[in-house]
Design a protein around this motif. Sequence first.
Motif, PDB file in Angstrom:
ATOM      1  N   UNK A 151       0.873  -1.184   0.000  1.00 31.36           N
ATOM      2  CA  UNK A 151       0.000   0.000   0.000  1.00 31.36           C
ATOM      3  C   UNK A 151       0.906   1.228   0.000  1.00 31.36           C
ATOM      4  N   UNK A 152       0.772   2.025  -0.998  1.00 31.97           N
ATOM      5  CA  UNK A 152       1.589   3.245  -1.129  1.00 31.97           C
ATOM      6  C   UNK A 152       3.077   2.922  -0.928  1.00 31.97           C
ATOM      7  N   UNK A 153       3.524   1.887  -1.658  1.00 26.31           N
ATOM      8  CA  UNK A 153       4.922   1.438  -1.678  1.00 26.31           C
ATOM      9  C   UNK A 153       5.395   0.827  -0.360  1.00 26.31           C
ATOM     10  N   UNK A 154       4.479   0.528   0.547  1.00 27.36           N
ATOM     11  CA  UNK A 154       4.861  -0.154   1.793  1.00 27.36           C
ATOM     12  C   UNK A 154       4.317  -1.576   1.768  1.00 27.36           C
ATOM     13  N   UNK A 155       5.231  -2.521   1.853  1.00 28.14           N
ATOM     14  CA  UNK A 155       4.814  -3.923   1.847  1.00 28.14           C
ATOM     15  C   UNK A 155       4.078  -4.234   3.146  1.00 28.14           C
ATOM     16  N   UNK A 156       2.897  -4.811   3.025  1.00 29.04           N
ATOM     17  CA  UNK A 156       2.115  -5.158   4.219  1.00 29.04           C
ATOM     18  C   UNK A 156       2.617  -6.503   4.723  1.00 29.04           C
ATOM     19  N   UNK A 157       3.368  -6.444   5.778  1.00 28.67           N
ATOM     20  CA  UNK A 157       3.924  -7.702   6.316  1.00 28.67           C
ATOM     21  C   UNK A 157       3.057  -8.176   7.475  1.00 28.67           C
ATOM     22  N   UNK A 158       3.492  -9.249   8.092  1.00 31.51           N
ATOM     23  CA  UNK A 158       2.699  -9.864   9.170  1.00 31.51           C
ATOM     24  C   UNK A 158       2.093 -11.137   8.630  1.00 31.51           C
ATOM     25  N   UNK A 159       2.156 -12.181   9.437  1.00 33.30           N
ATOM     26  CA  UNK A 159       1.709 -13.479   8.906  1.00 33.30           C
ATOM     27  C   UNK A 159       0.208 -13.530   8.697  1.00 33.30           C
ATOM     28  N   UNK A 160      -0.534 -12.631   9.352  1.00 28.64           N
ATOM     29  CA  UNK A 160      -1.970 -12.633   9.061  1.00 28.64           C
ATOM     30  C   UNK A 160      -2.212 -12.131   7.632  1.00 28.64           C
ATOM     31  N   UNK A 161      -1.203 -11.440   7.072  1.00 23.46           N
ATOM     32  CA  UNK A 161      -1.293 -10.976   5.686  1.00 23.46           C
ATOM     33  C   UNK A 161      -0.697 -11.982   4.697  1.00 23.46           C
ATOM     34  N   UNK A 162      -0.324 -13.125   5.202  1.00 18.37           N
ATOM     35  CA  UNK A 162       0.250 -14.156   4.328  1.00 18.37           C
ATOM     36  C   UNK A 162      -0.890 -14.786   3.541  1.00 18.37           C
ATOM     37  N   UNK A 163      -0.992 -14.436   2.283  1.00 18.68           N
ATOM     38  CA  UNK A 163      -2.147 -14.798   1.466  1.00 18.68           C
ATOM     39  C   UNK A 163      -1.737 -15.904   0.503  1.00 18.68           C
ATOM     40  N   UNK A 164      -2.101 -17.123   0.813  1.00 16.24           N
ATOM     41  CA  UNK A 164      -1.705 -18.253  -0.048  1.00 16.24           C
ATOM     42  C   UNK A 164      -2.940 -19.070  -0.416  1.00 16.24           C
ATOM     43  N   UNK A 165      -2.835 -19.763  -1.517  1.00 18.28           N
ATOM     44  CA  UNK A 165      -3.985 -20.538  -2.007  1.00 18.28           C
ATOM     45  C   UNK A 165      -3.489 -21.644  -2.930  1.00 18.28           C
ATOM     46  N   UNK A 166      -4.096 -22.813  -2.786  1.00 19.14           N
ATOM     47  CA  UNK A 166      -3.788 -23.871  -3.751  1.00 19.14           C
ATOM     48  C   UNK A 166      -4.956 -23.971  -4.730  1.00 19.14           C
ATOM     49  N   UNK A 167      -4.711 -24.563  -5.884  1.00 17.55           N
ATOM     50  CA  UNK A 167      -5.788 -24.654  -6.885  1.00 17.55           C
ATOM     51  C   UNK A 167      -6.617 -25.928  -6.691  1.00 17.55           C
ATOM     52  N   UNK A 168      -6.543 -26.501  -5.486  1.00 15.18           N
ATOM     53  CA  UNK A 168      -7.253 -27.752  -5.203  1.00 15.18           C
ATOM     54  C   UNK A 168      -8.730 -27.678  -5.615  1.00 15.18           C
ATOM     55  N   UNK A 169      -9.332 -26.494  -5.416  1.00 16.13           N
ATOM     56  CA  UNK A 169     -10.770 -26.406  -5.653  1.00 16.13           C
ATOM     57  C   UNK A 169     -11.146 -25.669  -6.946  1.00 16.13           C
ATOM     58  N   UNK A 170     -10.154 -25.149  -7.685  1.00 13.88           N
ATOM     59  CA  UNK A 170     -10.514 -24.430  -8.921  1.00 13.88           C
ATOM     60  C   UNK A 170      -9.541 -24.761 -10.046  1.00 13.88           C
ATOM     61  N   UNK A 171      -9.022 -25.946 -10.025  1.00 10.27           N
ATOM     62  CA  UNK A 171      -8.000 -26.349 -10.992  1.00 10.27           C
ATOM     63  C   UNK A 171      -8.449 -26.081 -12.435  1.00 10.27           C
ATOM     64  N   UNK A 172      -7.637 -25.325 -13.170  1.00 13.25           N
ATOM     65  CA  UNK A 172      -7.908 -25.081 -14.577  1.00 13.25           C
ATOM     66  C   UNK A 172      -8.865 -23.936 -14.854  1.00 13.25           C
ATOM     67  N   UNK A 173      -9.361 -23.275 -13.817  1.00 10.51           N
ATOM     68  CA  UNK A 173     -10.342 -22.193 -14.026  1.00 10.51           C
ATOM     69  C   UNK A 173      -9.689 -20.819 -13.871  1.00 10.51           C
ATOM     70  N   UNK A 174     -10.398 -19.820 -14.330  1.00 11.92           N
ATOM     71  CA  UNK A 174      -9.987 -18.438 -14.074  1.00 11.92           C
ATOM     72  C   UNK A 174     -10.626 -18.007 -12.753  1.00 11.92           C
ATOM     73  N   UNK A 175      -9.807 -17.480 -11.873  1.00  8.44           N
ATOM     74  CA  UNK A 175     -10.370 -17.076 -10.570  1.00  8.44           C
ATOM     75  C   UNK A 175     -10.252 -15.564 -10.396  1.00  8.44           C
ATOM     76  N   UNK A 176     -11.226 -15.047  -9.668  1.00 10.05           N
ATOM     77  CA  UNK A 176     -11.185 -13.649  -9.251  1.00 10.05           C
ATOM     78  C   UNK A 176     -10.943 -13.676  -7.749  1.00 10.05           C
TER      79      UNK A 176
END
Lengths: 279, 870
Positions: free
Chosen positions: A174-199
């Motif tokens: 945000x405004x050139x400041x990286x939002x750190x903190x593990x609660x901001x660790x945003x990860x996802x696997x494609x287990x549930x949307x494999x092969x699709x376009x996601x928003x």
Amino acid sequence: MKKFGSIVFTVLLIAGCESLDLPEGGSSQLVVVEGWLTDQLETHHVSLSLSSSFTSKEDKPVIDNANVFVLRLTPTSNAYPYDHIGGGVYESKEPFAAEINATYQLIVELEDGTLIRSNIQSINDLSQIDSLYTGTIERENEEDPDILDTYYYPIVTTSDSPIQDNYYRWTISRNDTLLIGTKNLEILSDQFFDGNTINHELTGFEFDLDDFMMIEQQQLSSEVFNFLQLVKEQTTLLGTVNSTSPASIEGNLSFSNKDETILGYWGVISIDRDTLTVR
Amino acid sequence: MSGKFKLLFILFFTYISLSGLAQDSSLQKSISISPGEYQLSDLFIELRRQGIPLAFSENLIPKTNCVVDRSYSSLDEFLKLLQSQERFEFSEKDGLIVLRFNANNQINTIRGFVRDKSTGEALIGAVVYKPGTIQGVVTNNYGYFSFSLTAEQHPVHVSFVGFKTYQKTYDLSNGGVIEIIELEESISKLDEITISSVEPDFNVTSLIPGINTLDLNTEGVIPYFLGEVDILQGATYLPGINTLGEDANGIHVRGGASDQNLILLDEATIYNPNHLSGLISIFNPHAINHVEIMKGFIPAWHGGRASSVISVTQKDGDDKQFHMSGSIGLVSAKLIAEGPLKKNKSSFIFSGRQSIFDISPNNASSSRFQDINTKVNWKPNKKNTIHLAGYWGNDRNVNVLDTKTQWGNRNLSLRWNHLFGKKVFSNVSAILSEYNYKITQPREAASFIGQSKILDYTLKSDFSYILNPQNEIRMGATSILHILRPGSRVPFDVETSSSNPIELDSEHGLESAFYMSHQLKVSRKLELQYGLRFSNLVTFGADTTLLYDENSPKSISSVVDTLIFEKGSVIQSDWRAEPRISLNYKITPSSSVKMSYTRSNQYLHLISNTITPSPTDIWKLSDQHIRPTSSDHYSLGYYQNFSKNTYEAYIDFYYKDISNLISYKDGAQLLFNKNPETELLSASGRNYGLEVYLKKNEGKITGWLSYTLSRSEQRADGQFEEEQINNGRYFPTNNDRQHDFTFTGIYQLNRRMSTSMVFNYQSGRPYSLPLGKYTFEGNAVPYFGMRNQQRLPDYHRLDWSLKFEGRPNKRNGDPKLIQDYWTFVLYNVYGRDNVYSYLFQQNEATGFTEIIPNSIFNSIIPAVTYNFKF
């Protein structure tokens, strides 16, 4: 009744006399390695430090006299040396980019001659952001509940490859400041949307009008994903009603000649970036 | 003194006494028999040896035991004593005493049901006995009894706590009798209270060690959380039963895991006994008749879980008159309607409960629940009763991101009680049990609706054959078809969601068992029950089973073969024998020693790697990789009552050895995992300890003390390092608490007011302290070594309540239409900040890492509840 009252009084007296002593945590020191090699042509960094007591308020102990370099093993071999630039951070001498399907390994030689190696890493798929736009959340103003405040959050569109399992991570600035903190660790696997376009709606990151957002989408290996997932669980859920038992988070580094745990992770990832000013 | 020595002793004194003066009549001859219990034939043989001229046919003497309560000086007096216990006649002819036994020695049976006269409700555990003898039986879970006596007139008494003793003389000379015995409530002393749901000497006489019945008489008297009377919270005030803390799902019995309790509601399995993720139980106390917790010995007719059986019986409903009752408190509002459908023949009960306020301790979500209990019964005649019971429960939790989670149990049971012939009671049940959950996630790109379900179809039959008051044989069979749908996930909105539909393979298993059990009164002092249960699980396809390289840890990369099973084909069948034995030796009429051994097998497992189970965890059948959990449970206890059963006490030692426990790899990923075995470890466990219980049943002050000293440990020592926890050494489980003490005191202030307190102290449970921290991407991350090596601070809490009953009568003395009472509860009176866990966090403001105590409730919580009945 007197007896009954006496029992209640005694219990209250005993109960009221106790104070809570908090534990302090252990204090063993282990080597910590962290860093990423990306497919962007830029300088890359590796950080070397030591673990400390959990409640320590000292700055983290760093290792500033190691030899660090990255080896490209296939298809052609090459070595990329790093220099210490301060605070236990090592920077590659020159910009370079990881290539898809090439294999890499991190080598760290400590002052006493012991060698640390990562396992062999590679990029199997490229990361690509299709589009970046915003969604909105309306919430009552804290001071005046009659006023609805509008907040903006990023939505990233990406097309998932159906050929293989894919794992994603997003970092948000945000405004050139990286939002750190593990609660901001945003990860996802494609287990549930494999092969699709996601928003993918990053609802945990709120922006105001005219804020500048930069989103970095990383394409991870399953090992990196599992590592980051454990880091997130152990730092955000542990101790809550929904927590699992604490686990030792396995990294991908080891000593060549001794059986001692090395904490942290060094990985090779593909990234793509996009920016937007909230209007 | 052993029997042989006793006999020699008697012979010696007999010889001395026979050398004395001769008597005129043989019946006046002096004899010498020491007090004790003897077989009748032995007594007559002994009398002969003492020189008494007896004539009898030895093979006609009944093989029964008689009690000699004191020394008798004359033969006449002695024979009359024996006549009071066994049917025979004697006469004297020419100095010879002739004994005549009825060659048929016909036995007839009084059988039937014992019920509450005012409501028709079955009285479970009532005692039917012949006064002055050791003969007696206890009513079963349907209030049924069968009491066999010789074909003549007998006085019979029936007693049950809180009811007047029923007395009647039955003439059995013309055959057996079927009787519905109705007991009238006794009017207790106005300023005293009785807190027992069973006969006062049940503590000593019960054959099953470690059995507890909950005192629903204490309804509204004991302080419960937010004034909501709760069976599971009440259970934790008993020895050997605890939870991980407030807001923790499930209970732990003698160190067992929460999925090791077989929880039955009218015989239907309950898979999740909690509302609000553990704050209260699903059992509506107003709809409950009887609660029985078997934490030691488990009789052969129960099985399928490794630790305990909690059997809850719903009320049948009043078959005399219609009435309603209800309550309103902070947690819920309840309304109960019951009455006859056809007076004395058929009745119904319907109860509903709705949560009122959102009392979820989690601010980021709101929770609501409802449940409905209903039961209809029909007694077409004295030999048949049909029960139809149902339960429907629903919980709903919505978080700030609109994620909605719903879960609930649904049960339907149809049961038929029938009396076959003269001595056989049967119960045949058809039961449907379901537990399901649904998660609706409308936000996020991959918005979805996820569902999971476990469905059981059960057929069950039990037969009880009471040969005579000394022998009861029970046998039966159960078959449960388990259908497990571990998970399906469909897009929330097909047009906008990017989710792919996913459905994990269903599991199908037929769990069957048949058993036989014999309860035998060997003598006046010794009673035992032994039985054998054969259990079996057959799993069926369609299924795909992966086989793994035996020389590598189980993972997708170590798969060596894949077995595909067609729909309906047998995947595997596993038979297991489960011997059970329990023994009660009465040292005196008010003290006994009990010991038992129980082997049980568990074929269903809750797959949950969180500290406390979540409502959205799934169950899994045993398969080729997950072996049935097996438990060997040993128990030895001393039971003593004092002051005419006013006080009861016991000390019970137990040791439980458990194999094939499920444990989890570090960081196990179980969500929609098609091959969960790759994330599981096989562990063994040992739970041991002692329980002490002292209870005062009646008086102005009543209550109990309960103390448990125990350990609960587990070991995962797999072949590979990845399959070990703490290097394969035993470590304490999450629910290991060394000391657990509860004091419950109730004081009857006056006719309309009572007050009570509960104080609970528990050693802190284990947790893992970080060895240190490291920095990763600017975040402090704790790292851990051995699991569960530290202890949280000890837990203690005091609760207090006041029950205030409204005036029962109007000023003119007529009874009021509405009978009511209020309860005021203070939970956590001194506001103790009990530590549920520690959070290892980085302070965002300072950047320093902190160990922060995390508690669920850290202040006093008041509550008020209004209860009414009309």
